[in-house]
Structure formats: C-alpha cells, structure tokens
Write an enzyme that holds these catalytic residues in place. Structure first.
Site, PDB file in Angstrom:
ATOM      1  NE  ARG A  40      28.502 -25.812 -46.613  1.00  0.00           N
ATOM      2  CZ  ARG A  40      27.341 -26.093 -46.259  1.00  0.00           C
ATOM      3  NH1 ARG A  40      26.315 -25.583 -46.544  1.00  0.00           N
ATOM      4  NH2 ARG A  40      27.224 -27.157 -45.332  1.00  0.00           N
TER       5      ARG A  40
ATOM      6  CD  GLU B 197      23.294 -36.665 -32.248  1.00  0.00           C
ATOM      7  OE1 GLU B 197      23.708 -35.985 -32.871  1.00  0.00           O
ATOM      8  OE2 GLU B 197      23.647 -36.736 -30.995  1.00  0.00           O
TER       9      GLU B 197
END
Ligand code: AMP
Length: 168
Positions: free
Chosen positions: A57, A94
């Site tokens: 995006r 993560e």
C-alpha cells in the site's frame, strides 16, 4: 482530516485473530479523500530527491506523492519480487524473520529519500526500510504515513522524523 479518518474501515480479526486491521481501500475509492490525503502527504514531504514506497500500500500513496511532487519512485519489496540486482535487509518479526529488498541501481548513493507507507504499526517495517536505504548509501530524510497506530509505539523505533496524517 475528518474525511480521511471517516474513510478508514476497521476490520476486526484480520488477517488473524486479535488484529484490528485498518483498511484504507474506502479512502482510495473516494476520489476527494484520496486527493486530500495525497495533498496532505505532499505538503509534509520537505526536501528530498526520491520517494521509496513500501510494499504494497506504500506503493499507492508513494506513487501519488511522486506524481504530485515530480519525483521518482523506488519500490521496497518483499524478497524475490524485483527482477534486477537487489540489495536486501533482514529483520526480526515477533515470530520469525522477514526481508526487504530494493533495486540497487535505482537508488543513487547520497540520494535524499522520502519514505512512504500507509500504516505505522510496530515500526518494524519502516525501521527495516530505513536501514535498507541507509545501507545503500542513501539517506532517509523523513517518513510519511497515512495512519499511525499510536498505542503500538512504532514512532520510537524510527531514527528519522516522521509525520502521520491520522493517529488512531
Ligand atoms: P509494522 O512493521 O508493525 O509497523 O507494520 C507496518 C506494515 O504492516 C505496514 O506496511 C502496514 O501496511 C501493515 N500493517 C500492520 N498493522 C496493520 C493494521 N493494524 N492495519 C493495517 N495495516 C497494518
């Protein structure tokens, strides 16, 4: 900014449970809102030579700002997407690792780069993009985002000034 804010659609549990996804496609689909967002980003661009948009995006907003400012656009992509010679930067998520790449010969050493993406969340992606551009011998002057998810603290990971149109 109210129109821009109103065109952000919240999608709970996408792409996985517990994530509140901020969908900017209603903003893109509204010509006035997209124009206003582009103008507002361009107004905050400062001095720079080239825009770097982050997949995917960031390409949309980066291209609009590049057009508006008559500057070129380079694409910062996930691995294996760019056909010519690339340089890459590996970074930790993560869970696991990821990598960003750019076309080595599209980014001149010493170029002043404006980084553009749609959403600043944890800041890991933008931090990696800044390191990638820096490793290519260029300099990120500023990072622009349409949306900043302030509670996630991404701003603290950025080593360059950043501006977000909307903080959620
Ligand atoms: P981060 O590295 O955590 O700052 O994530 C930033 C990247 O992931 C951006 O390219 C965003 O498009 C996307 N992203 C992360 N979290 C969200 C969210 N809650 N809604 C929409 N996009 C997100």
């Amino acid at each position: 900014m109210e129109l821009i804010r109103a065109r952000i659609r919240d999608i709970p549990d996408f792409p996985k449970p517990g994530i509140l996804f901020r969908d900017l496609t209603p903003l893109l689909a509204d010509g006035e809102a997209f124009h206003l967002a582009t103008e507002a980003l361009a107004a905050q661009a400062g001095e720079f030579d080239l825009i770097a948009g982050i997949e995917a995006r960031g390409f949309v907003f980066g291209a609009a700002v590049a057009h508006r400012t008559r500057r070129g656009l380079i694409l910062i992509r996930k691995p294996g997407k760019l056909p010519a010679e690339t340089i890459g930067f590996d970074y930790g998520l993560e869970y696991g690792r990821d990598r960003l790449e750019l076309h080595r010969h599209d980014l001149p050493a010493g170029a002043r780069v404006l980084l553009v993406d749609d959403v600043l969340a944890t800041g890991g992606t933008a931090e990696a993009a800044i390191r990638l551009v820096t490793s290519a011998g260029a300099k990120v002057t500023r990072a622009l985002f349409v949306v900043e998810l302030a509670d996630l603290g991404g701003a603290s990971r950025l080593t360059v000034p950043h501006i977000s149109l909307v903080r959620l």
